[in-house]
Design an enzyme around this catalytic site. Structure first.
Site, PDB file in Angstrom:
ATOM      1  N   GLU A  54       5.938   1.884   9.748  1.00  0.00           N
ATOM      2  CA  GLU A  54       6.116   0.284   9.839  1.00  0.00           C
ATOM      3  C   GLU A  54       7.585   0.084  10.001  1.00  0.00           C
ATOM      4  O   GLU A  54       7.596  -1.030  10.329  1.00  0.00           O
ATOM      5  CB  GLU A  54       5.955  -0.202   8.281  1.00  0.00           C
ATOM      6  CG  GLU A  54       4.070  -0.022   7.794  1.00  0.00           C
ATOM      7  CD  GLU A  54       3.653   1.192   7.471  1.00  0.00           C
ATOM      8  OE1 GLU A  54       4.316   2.306   7.293  1.00  0.00           O
ATOM      9  OE2 GLU A  54       2.426   1.146   7.145  1.00  0.00           O
ATOM     10  N   PHE A 116      -3.044   0.004  -7.167  1.00  0.00           N
ATOM     11  CA  PHE A 116      -2.921   1.082  -6.159  1.00  0.00           C
ATOM     12  C   PHE A 116      -2.374   0.367  -4.888  1.00  0.00           C
ATOM     13  O   PHE A 116      -2.701  -0.730  -4.682  1.00  0.00           O
ATOM     14  CB  PHE A 116      -4.371   1.803  -5.730  1.00  0.00           C
ATOM     15  CG  PHE A 116      -4.220   2.655  -4.331  1.00  0.00           C
ATOM     16  CD1 PHE A 116      -3.589   3.596  -4.665  1.00  0.00           C
ATOM     17  CD2 PHE A 116      -4.917   2.215  -3.455  1.00  0.00           C
ATOM     18  CE1 PHE A 116      -3.344   4.446  -3.372  1.00  0.00           C
ATOM     19  CE2 PHE A 116      -4.690   2.918  -2.087  1.00  0.00           C
ATOM     20  CZ  PHE A 116      -3.935   4.194  -2.175  1.00  0.00           C
ATOM     21  N   GLN A 117      -1.439   0.764  -4.370  1.00  0.00           N
ATOM     22  CA  GLN A 117      -0.630   0.483  -3.378  1.00  0.00           C
ATOM     23  C   GLN A 117      -0.039  -0.991  -3.442  1.00  0.00           C
ATOM     24  O   GLN A 117       0.197  -1.930  -2.772  1.00  0.00           O
ATOM     25  CB  GLN A 117      -1.286   0.314  -2.054  1.00  0.00           C
ATOM     26  CG  GLN A 117      -1.453   1.852  -1.392  1.00  0.00           C
ATOM     27  CD  GLN A 117      -1.972   1.777  -0.067  1.00  0.00           C
ATOM     28  OE1 GLN A 117      -2.829   1.053   0.547  1.00  0.00           O
ATOM     29  NE2 GLN A 117      -1.688   2.980   0.697  1.00  0.00           N
ATOM     30  N   LYS A 166      -4.793 -10.013  -1.335  1.00  0.00           N
ATOM     31  CA  LYS A 166      -6.040  -9.959  -0.456  1.00  0.00           C
ATOM     32  C   LYS A 166      -6.887 -10.990  -0.867  1.00  0.00           C
ATOM     33  O   LYS A 166      -7.636 -11.376   0.126  1.00  0.00           O
ATOM     34  CB  LYS A 166      -6.664  -8.378  -0.965  1.00  0.00           C
ATOM     35  CG  LYS A 166      -7.555  -7.865   0.175  1.00  0.00           C
ATOM     36  CD  LYS A 166      -8.144  -6.523  -0.037  1.00  0.00           C
ATOM     37  CE  LYS A 166      -9.050  -6.158   1.134  1.00  0.00           C
ATOM     38  NZ  LYS A 166      -9.633  -4.737   0.818  1.00  0.00           N
ATOM     39  N   MET A 485      28.696  11.561  15.795  1.00  0.00           N
ATOM     40  CA  MET A 485      29.691  10.474  15.188  1.00  0.00           C
ATOM     41  C   MET A 485      30.283  11.142  13.781  1.00  0.00           C
ATOM     42  O   MET A 485      31.525  11.045  13.664  1.00  0.00           O
ATOM     43  CB  MET A 485      29.217   9.113  15.104  1.00  0.00           C
ATOM     44  CG  MET A 485      30.490   8.068  14.758  1.00  0.00           C
ATOM     45  SD  MET A 485      31.516   8.067  16.021  1.00  0.00           S
ATOM     46  CE  MET A 485      30.961   6.772  17.132  1.00  0.00           C
TER      47      MET A 485
END
Lengths: 588, 170
Positions: A54, A116-117, A166, A485
């Site tokens: 993502e 959940f999630q 949802k 760097m």
């Protein structure tokens, strides 16, 4: 379909995106966004690019936005989908990139239940976005989506998150058209106060040692702002320098351009900033990479600051004349008033100023040791520059580190929107997904991610995305086997104690490219560089180039932390360790 | 730079949409950017327009105060930001509830001082009072300080609410 139609939440999302002119989104499915993915499946107007992480979805949307001038759109699921997107969101916030990111959320009745999630997406992303929304009523969904696009692209652009539970995606609600949905409160000022513009023109005409200091705001303002800037700079005959984010706002091949300024900017740009008597800042924010030591920043100049975001003004550096407005409007007014009043620069003073700049230029601060024993990273980029010279369709993205600074120094950007880099946040792993976004927005263009071997490993999985969509993105790795760097700072400030900065156990990048189904090329000798670059450009498929460069090379010029513009290090023979003040040591 | 500039206290009034998360946005702005909050009050003031007023008392150099105001102003749900300290005379008031426990002389003295400060008794037992006092913050500070010696056990303060004087409104 008109306003007032009843649709499911998921259908409202798709309809609103279409009405906002969206044809491409970047995302990754999951449980809490399945209804939206189902609605996507049932239509053919919006193309979905499936990324492999993502974070990369947001960076790809940034690359898409930056290279096309449109809003980038992201679709991810709840919980880890949203948290993985956070780095990309902050990146877009820091660099003012317009993004609308839709996140799924657990159903409203489960919010707060540790479902959940589930995560508190609006809580987590509040400081990571320009604005965010949680939509609990499907009848507010269309309005919120349209408002999100308005907020993302208005004023100083930035990322906006819409968290959609949802059950709201399943529920039926009323669709509203874009025109009906403006926020009540957010109205950024785009047209400047004309009195101030007039004052600015007077200051401009009376300057003896002026300089234009130009940032990414000019690019965000649209290509016309770059044209107006170029016109104004040429009308006045004054020198112009750009920030890392501003590269391309002024043509790099022009004599009046002094190169990039700041920590790894050119000697002439930084000394001209230090010695000027008038600084005209357009769409830049005086950040610490640009100013160096704030108390010694351009001590004898009057400063005009043109910015669309009032919070940028007087934040780091006190300025004499702030002008709030969109760069294009302000520049247009400046040009008009300059012409109307028959202004002309003080030619004698200007000649003296350019003579001084010529002395600084003659230092040739980007010079490096020419050798045929080892590929210098600067040489590889010079050859890349030569190979793409004259082409108008080259988009360069970068990761973060030495290679990024070398790319900024050595590659020419003559037009806006061709340069994609993570400036504010400095996100390793930005370049490959950003190049993917640029390639999606510009099919047929040459999109090259100039990378380091350490950075590229942070989002290497996106090679699979390039394969799936046949995106012929080129990954040009300057492989020095070090986090260069980090090592450079360890050499300068930490007694060359190379704590964890060596890239152990690197993959074979040629085989890695092949494993993904792409093409791998390698150059280990100077004599191979041109052939590899040519083959990379000619190959109509994803390519990884493993350019094995000098392991010891460091990036110069450099203003060490806590130092002023006139205290630059020009090369490795100049040491800083003893001279770096303690307050400079703590700066990043 | 601003490091030698004087630090002053400012009362800032902010009109915002009364929506979830707006207070978190304001507080997050202050904590995220390292600004100081001395007090903060918020309540809905217009139910038709669904607007709330946030009163913030903060302190900083002129440069910091200016930053606070422009940073607040660019939050999407913020309608107006007014620096009452800079923009002319204003009234501010704060309320406190002050619980004092004691008997005998101390109890009598507490009641006498409360009378001087025009504090009301809003709860009483044989050994305790709860006083309600309204005024500017400094008066409340002085009252609470005096009560310390007379059996103060608990204080609850609202923080300041404020409005500009005169006919102007925003």
């Amino acid at each position: 379909m008109s306003s007032g139609t009843i649709l499911s939440g998921a259908e409202i999302v798709i309809k609103a995106l279409r009405d906002q002119g969206v044809d491409t989104i970047f995302g990754y499915p999951g449980g809490a966004v399945l209804p939206i993915y189902d609605a996507l499946f049932k239509q053919n107007h919006i193309r979905h690019i499936l990324v492999r992480h993502e974070q990369a979805a947001v960076h790809a949307a940034e690359g898409y936005a930056r290279s096309s001038g449109k809003v980038g759109v992201v679709l991810v699921t709840s919980g880890p989908g949203a948290t993985n997107a956070v780095t990309g969101l902050v990146d877009a916030l820091m660099d003012s990139i317009p993004i609308v990111c839709l996140t799924g959320q657990v159903p409203t009745h489960l919010i707060g239940n540790d479902a959940f999630q589930e995560c508190d997406t609006t809580g987590i992303t509040r400081p990571a976005t320009k604005h965010n929304y949680l939509v609990k009523d499907v009848n507010n969904l269309a309005r919120t989506l349209h408002e999100a696009f308005y907020v993302a692209k208005s004023g100083r652009p930035g990322p906006v998150v819409i968290d959609i539970p949802k059950d709201v995606q399943f529920a039926d609600g009323t669709y509203r058209l874009p025109g009906e949905c403006l926020p009540k409160s957010y109205r950024p000022q785009v047209k400047p106060d004309l009195n101030k513009v007039e004052e600015a023109v007077e200051m401009l005409a009376n300057a003896k040692r002026p300089i234009f200091y130009v940032g990414g705001g000019v690019i965000n303002s649209g290509p016309v702002a770059s044209q107006l800037l170029t016109q104004l700079v040429r009308m006045t005959g004054y020198p112009c320098t750009t920030t890392l984010m501003g590269l391309g706002a002024y043509p790099a091949h022009d004599q009046q351009w002094l190169g990039m300024l700041g920590m790894h900017g050119t000697y002439e740009a930084n000394l001209a900033m230090h010695g000027c008597d008038l600084m005209i800042s357009v769409g830049a924010r005086f950040d610490d990479r640009v100013t160096g030591k704030v108390s010694e920043f351009s001590p004898n100049s009057k400063k005009i600051h043109i910015d669309i975001d009032p919070s940028n003004i007087n934040k780091n550096i006190r300025v004499d004349l702030p002008i709030v407005g969109d760069a294009a409007y302000v520049l247009e007014d400046m040009i008009r008033i300059w012409k109307a009043r028959n202004k002309r620069a003080d030619q004698a003073a200007l000649k003296e100023w350019w003579d001084q700049i010529a002395v600084w230029r003659s230092k040739d601060c980007l010079k490096y040791e020419k050798t045929d024993k080892v590929i210098k990273p600067q040489y590889a980029l010079e050859r890349l520059r030569a190979a793409v010279a004259g082409r108008d369709d080259v988009f360069i993205s970068t990761e973060v580190g030495q290679h990024q600074m070398w790319a900024a120094q050595f590659l020419p950007f003559n037009k806006p929107n061709r340069w994609l880099t993570s400036g504010g946040l400095g996100t390793m792993g930005y370049g490959l997904p950003a190049a993917i976004g640029a390639q999606v927005a510009n099919p047929g263009a040459l999109c090259i991610d100039v990378a380091g071997e350490a950075s590229i490993m942070m989002n290497i999985q996106e090679m699979a995305t390039t394969m799936q969509y046949r995106l012929p993105v080129k990954v040009f790795i300057l492989n020095n086997q070090w986090m260069g760097m980090v090592r450079q700072w360890q050499e300068l400030l930490h007694g060359s104690r190379y704590s964890e900065s060596y890239s152990e156990a690197l993959p074979d990048f040629v085989k890695l490219a092949e494993a993904f189904g792409g093409v791998g090329l390698r150059a280990t000798k100077v004599s191979e560089v041109d052939d590899v670059i040519r083959e990379m450009i000619e190959t109509p498929r994803p390519v990884i180039v493993d350019m094995c460069v000098d392991q010891k090379e460091n990036c110069f010029p450099m203003i060490p932390g806590g130092k002023a513009h006139n205290e630059m290090l020009l090369g490795p023979e100049e040491r800083v360790s003893d001279a770096t003040p303690e307050e400079g040591m703590v700066l990043v | 730079m601003s490091t030698q500039d004087p630090i002053r206290r400012h009362t800032i009034s902010v009109l915002v949409d009364n929506e979830p998360g707006v207070l978190a946005r304001v507080i997050g702005l202050f904590s995220g950017r390292g600004y100081n909050i001395e007090s903060l009050t918020v309540a809905e003031v217009d139910s038709n327009e669904s607007l709330s007023r946030i009163n913030i008392v903060t302190s900083g150099t002129p440069m910091i105060i200016e930053q606070i105001k422009v940073q607040l102003d660019r939050l999407v749900p913020v309608h107006k930001v007014k620096d009452l300290t800079l923009e002319g005379p204003f009234i501010d008031r704060e309320m406190a509830l002050v619980k004092v426990v004691g008997t005998g002389d101390k109890r009598v003295e507490a009641l006498r001082i409360a009378d001087i400060f025009k504090a009301r008794v809003v709860d009483a037992t044989i050994t305790s009072f709860v006083f309600e006092i309204t005024g500017i913050g400094e008066d409340l500070d002085r009252f609470i300080d005096l009560m310390r010696q007379l059996g103060l056990v608990d204080v609850s303060r609202t923080g300041a609410v404020a409005l500009s004087r005169g006919t102007g409104a925003f």
